[in-house]
Each structure stands twice: as C-alpha cells, then as structure tokens.
Design an enzyme around this catalytic site. Sequence first.
Site, PDB file in Angstrom:
ATOM      1  N   ALA A  77       2.891   4.753  -7.892  1.00 43.44           N
ATOM      2  CA  ALA A  77       2.731   3.435  -8.530  1.00 43.44           C
ATOM      3  C   ALA A  77       3.778   3.201  -9.611  1.00 43.44           C
ATOM      4  O   ALA A  77       4.181   2.061  -9.847  1.00 43.44           O
ATOM      5  CB  ALA A  77       1.330   3.296  -9.113  1.00 43.44           C
TER       6      ALA A  77
ATOM      7  N   CYS B 107       7.216   2.734  -6.914  1.00 46.12           N
ATOM      8  CA  CYS B 107       7.258   1.763  -5.815  1.00 46.12           C
ATOM      9  C   CYS B 107       6.720   0.404  -6.259  1.00 46.12           C
ATOM     10  O   CYS B 107       5.589   0.308  -6.736  1.00 46.12           O
ATOM     11  CB  CYS B 107       6.430   2.292  -4.640  1.00 46.12           C
ATOM     12  SG  CYS B 107       6.351   1.154  -3.240  1.00 46.12           S
TER      13      CYS B 107
ATOM     14  N   THR C 147       3.299  -0.741  -4.782  1.00 45.89           N
ATOM     15  CA  THR C 147       2.146   0.112  -5.056  1.00 45.89           C
ATOM     16  C   THR C 147       1.694  -0.145  -6.482  1.00 45.89           C
ATOM     17  O   THR C 147       2.517  -0.139  -7.398  1.00 45.89           O
ATOM     18  CB  THR C 147       2.531   1.600  -4.888  1.00 45.89           C
ATOM     19  OG1 THR C 147       3.025   1.800  -3.562  1.00 45.89           O
ATOM     20  CG2 THR C 147       1.343   2.511  -5.122  1.00 45.89           C
TER      21      THR C 147
ATOM     22  N   THR D  44       0.703  -1.235   0.000  1.00 47.96           N
ATOM     23  CA  THR D  44       0.000   0.000   0.000  1.00 47.96           C
ATOM     24  C   THR D  44       0.737   1.294   0.000  1.00 47.96           C
ATOM     25  O   THR D  44       1.823   1.407   0.530  1.00 47.96           O
ATOM     26  CB  THR D  44      -0.973   0.041   1.144  1.00 47.96           C
ATOM     27  OG1 THR D  44      -2.194  -0.089   0.604  1.00 47.96           O
ATOM     28  CG2 THR D  44      -0.923   1.131   2.040  1.00 47.96           C
TER      29      THR D  44
END
EC number: 3.4.25.2
Length: 182
Positions: A167, A170, A173, A12
């Site tokens: 996103a 990472c 993510t 997350t």
Amino acid sequence: MKHTSLPEIRSTTVIGVIRNGQAALGSDGQMTLGNTVVKHSTKKIRRLYQGKLLAGFAGATADALTLLDRFEAKLEAFGGKLERASVELARDWRTDKYLRRLEAMIAIVSNDRALIISGTGDVIEPEDGIVAIGSGSMYALAAARSLMKHTSLSAQEIVQESLAIAADICIYTNNHIVVEEL
C-alpha cells in the site's frame, strides 16, 4: 470504425501465506476505474467450502465473482478437493468461449495448499506457500518472502505487513486491509 474502450478497472492486491500449518489471505480495499478511486473498502476475500478455504480475487469484479461461483460449484462437485476443483475450473476457463473473456485471477489457500488460478486458465502452486495477485502483488510477494525468511511472524502477521508495504508503494493499493485466517 474506431474502437473506444472503457477505462481499465484496476484494483487490488491479494496475498496469501501458509506458515506452520496456518493460512491467512488478505487484501486491500481499493477499487479504481481509470485514474479514479471509486471505492475504498471492497471485500475481496471469501470463505469457501464450509469455511475450509479462503479465496481472493483481482481483476474485474463481476468476472471474478462469476469465477468464484463456478469454483465453489466445482468444490462441491469434487468433495472439497482443492487441486481437482482448481484444475477443472481452469479447464473450463480455457475451453469455454464465455469464460475465456473473463478478466480476473483467483488466489486460494487452505491450511496446506496455496494456488493461483490465472486469467489464462493456468493453475499455479508456488513452492514457498505464498500466493500474490493484483496490481501490488510483486511488492507484497517480495515483502512476504523476506518476512518468512527473516522473522518468526505468523501467517496473519506476514499478510498484514506485506499488504501495508504494498500500500505504501502501489497507487492501486490502499491501506484498508482485511485479513482472514484459517
């Protein structure tokens, strides 16, 4: 005796922004177990206290849900007062042997307050109205700060763009982004 541990659950990025009296909180949907993606569309944002607050979590899901349940109970007990409920939850988190073992963080936004309740039981209120937690939080935070400074985007648009940037950077993510607004 050799200690063996389960693979670390990483999941997350959650980011919240307050701008011009509007608040938005969003997250990606990825959940990983060790090096494996186990779910792409985990719901990590909740509406609390009659829809007046948004809360998102990062860390171990069961731990985070336990903390959110306790936070909701504190909100009810203190008439929806965000800061008071947060401080009381943090106090419990630090002093309760069971709660101290929980591995999660919570980000909370209202139309005028943004708070993080950390895994150590601290309550943090960032000066800029931006909260970010989770594995991609620093990427999303940097993006949000830049967008706040250099654009007139809404809170919702800043959250959306910040998560998209995180996103791209990472590995924990993904781009299954969900944004809620107040």
